[in-house]
Enzyme design. Structure first.
Site, PDB file in Angstrom:
ATOM      1  NE  ARG A  54      53.281  78.153  31.778  1.00 31.77           N
ATOM      2  CZ  ARG A  54      54.535  77.804  32.084  1.00 31.77           C
ATOM      3  NH1 ARG A  54      54.839  76.557  32.379  1.00 31.77           N
ATOM      4  NH2 ARG A  54      55.494  78.707  32.098  1.00 31.77           N
TER       5      ARG A  54
ATOM      6  CE  LYS B   2      30.063  72.351  25.231  1.00 32.97           C
ATOM      7  NZ  LYS B   2      30.613  71.259  24.458  1.00 32.97           N
TER       8      LYS B   2
HETATM    9  C1  PLP Z   1      31.723  71.036  23.561  1.00 30.92           C
HETATM   10  C2  PLP Z   1      32.304  69.674  23.450  1.00 30.92           C
HETATM   11  C3  PLP Z   1      33.693  69.480  23.419  1.00 30.92           C
HETATM   12  C4  PLP Z   1      34.669  70.646  23.383  1.00 30.92           C
HETATM   13  O1  PLP Z   1      34.674  71.378  24.573  1.00 30.92           O
HETATM   14  P1  PLP Z   1      34.955  72.964  24.652  1.00 30.92           P
HETATM   15  O2  PLP Z   1      34.818  73.240  26.108  1.00 30.92           O
HETATM   16  O3  PLP Z   1      33.949  73.644  23.802  1.00 30.92           O
HETATM   17  O4  PLP Z   1      36.352  73.195  24.149  1.00 30.92           O
HETATM   18  C5  PLP Z   1      34.159  68.176  23.360  1.00 30.92           C
HETATM   19  N1  PLP Z   1      33.313  67.120  23.339  1.00 30.92           N
HETATM   20  C6  PLP Z   1      31.974  67.275  23.363  1.00 30.92           C
HETATM   21  C7  PLP Z   1      31.091  66.065  23.336  1.00 30.92           C
HETATM   22  C8  PLP Z   1      31.424  68.556  23.417  1.00 30.92           C
HETATM   23  O5  PLP Z   1      30.091  68.696  23.413  1.00 30.92           O
END
Ligand code: PLP
Length: 383
Positions: free
Chosen positions: A53, A203
């Site tokens: 952790r 993403k």
């Molecule tokens: C998807 C997203 C998040 C959150 O991220 P997760 O990995 O889904 O927890 C935060 N900000 C933006 C702009 C996003 O597109």
């Protein structure tokens, strides 16, 4: 580290974070599936690691990569973008503090602030990130940070990072930039004087829709110490396999982003003159209100496009149900093209609030498939 700090982006993406293993010569970081690390006597760490952790070598390699991608000193990896968001907010804010947020923030960010942090004595003001005067006017005596996305999700508004940083510097408060939509290949907020960069590595950085993760990068040692404290103290860490997958994805970020941008530009060309489309929101368009700021701070304009349908909500839902290559799904930034209706999907939590999104809006995450196939798919779905 195998790179020098002045090497190019693609070189850093591939080489920062891990040198060939001195024992085996492995060119990729091993997945250290170990939750604990042997100690040489009580309190005597052999390798700098004691418990996973607190730290794990696979995660360390990813964190060095994340810092290098953003040109920052310190990188921290988290179990999700929201875990990174939560950590940043709890490091920056105390009960009684105030926060400025985008009036079209990512739905999950808004939900966390509005449904959780308000119960802990935090207040917030939503502003249009493309209006520096509104940002300045929203800063109060108890404001501790301005939080922006640029481009914003899902309306693709542009905040002028250097301009907003000048406001936060003058006020003695912090600027956090959620750089998820641009990716560090297209935009590097720390160089524009932001204090913290946040990513949902789920993403573009991961890039293959196979792992959820988040990141915080900063040049500020004190902020990083706060992030590390909560990373260990609250424990929202990625496992070693997640860290490995994210790092594997990051190696190809530069080539993927260029193809995402090429394809998005061709899709914009198709959508612009199309009778079914009332408006195309893309910062690369000269008529986009944020175009000048985007051209100053971004290498290119990204792979995300939002459109408003001439036929309203029904036409928007119909469009989403008729594509064959563009998959109807939440998320973005992966190699495959996705389509979604923010009002009913990613941004449903904003309904009835100041952040509510138009119901004729459709968001496209343009992938890296053959562009002729993508254009044909959209053409048949809009016919
Ligand atoms: C998807 C997203 C998040 C959150 O991220 P997760 O990995 O889904 O927890 C935060 N900000 C933006 C702009 C996003 O597109």
């Amino acid at each position: 580290m195998t790179h020098s700090d002045d090497s190019g982006f693609a070189t850093r993406a591939i080489h920062a974070g891990f040198m060939p293993d001195p024992v085996t010569g492995a060119v990729n970081v091993p997945i250290y599936a170990s939750s604990t690390f042997a100690q040489d006597g009580v309190g005597g760490m052999r390798s700098g690691y004691e418990y996973a952790r607190t730290g794990n070598p696979t995660r360390t390699a990813l964190e060095a990569t994340l810092a290098a991608l953003e040109g920052g000193r310190f990188g921290r990896a988290f179990a999700s973008g929201m875990a990174a968001t939560d950590t940043a907010l709890r490091t920056l804010l105390r009960p009684g503090d105030h926060l400025v947020i985008p009036d079209d923030a990512y739905g999950g960010t808004f939900r966390l602030i509005d449904k959780v942090f308000t119960h802990w004595g935090i207040t917030y003001t939503p502003v249009a990130v493309n209006d520096p005067d509104a940002v300045r006017a929203a800063v109060r005596e108890n404001t501790k940070a301005v939080w922006i996305e640029t481009p914003t999700n899902p309306l693709l508004n542009i905040g002028d990072i250097a301009g907003i940083a000048a406001i936060t510097r003058e006020a003695g408060i912090r600027l956090v930039v959620d750089n998820t939509f641009a990716s560090p290949y297209l935009q590097q907020p720390l160089a524009l004087d932001a204090d913290v960069v946040l990513h949902s590595t789920t993403k573009y950085i991961g890039g293959h829709s196979d792992v959820v993760g988040g990141a915080l990068v900063t040049d500020d040692e004190e902020l990083d110490a706060g992030f590390a404290f909560l990373q260990n103290g609250a424990g929202a860490v990625p496992g070693p396999f997640d860290a490995y997958l994210t790092m594997r994805g990051a190696k190809t970020l530069a080539v993927r982003m260029d193809r995402h941008c090429d394809n998005a530009e061709a899709v914009v060309d198709l959508l612009l003159g199309h009778p079914a489309i009332a408006q195309v929101l893309y910062p690369g368009l000269p008529e986009h209100p944020g175009h000048a700021a985007a051209a100053r701070q971004m290498r290119r304009f990204g792979g995300m496009i939002s459109v408003r349908l001439a036929g309203g909500r029904d036409a928007a839902l119909d469009f989403c149900s008729r594509t064959k290559i563009f998959t109807l799904a939440e998320s973005l930034g992966g190699i495959e093209s996705l389509i979604e209706h923010p009002g009913a999907m990613t941004h449903a939590s904003t309904a009835g609030s100041a952040l509510e999104v138009p119901d004729d809006l459709v968001r496209l995450s343009v992938g890296i498939e053959d562009i002729d196939d993508l254009v044909a798919d959209l053409e048949q779905a809009l016919a």
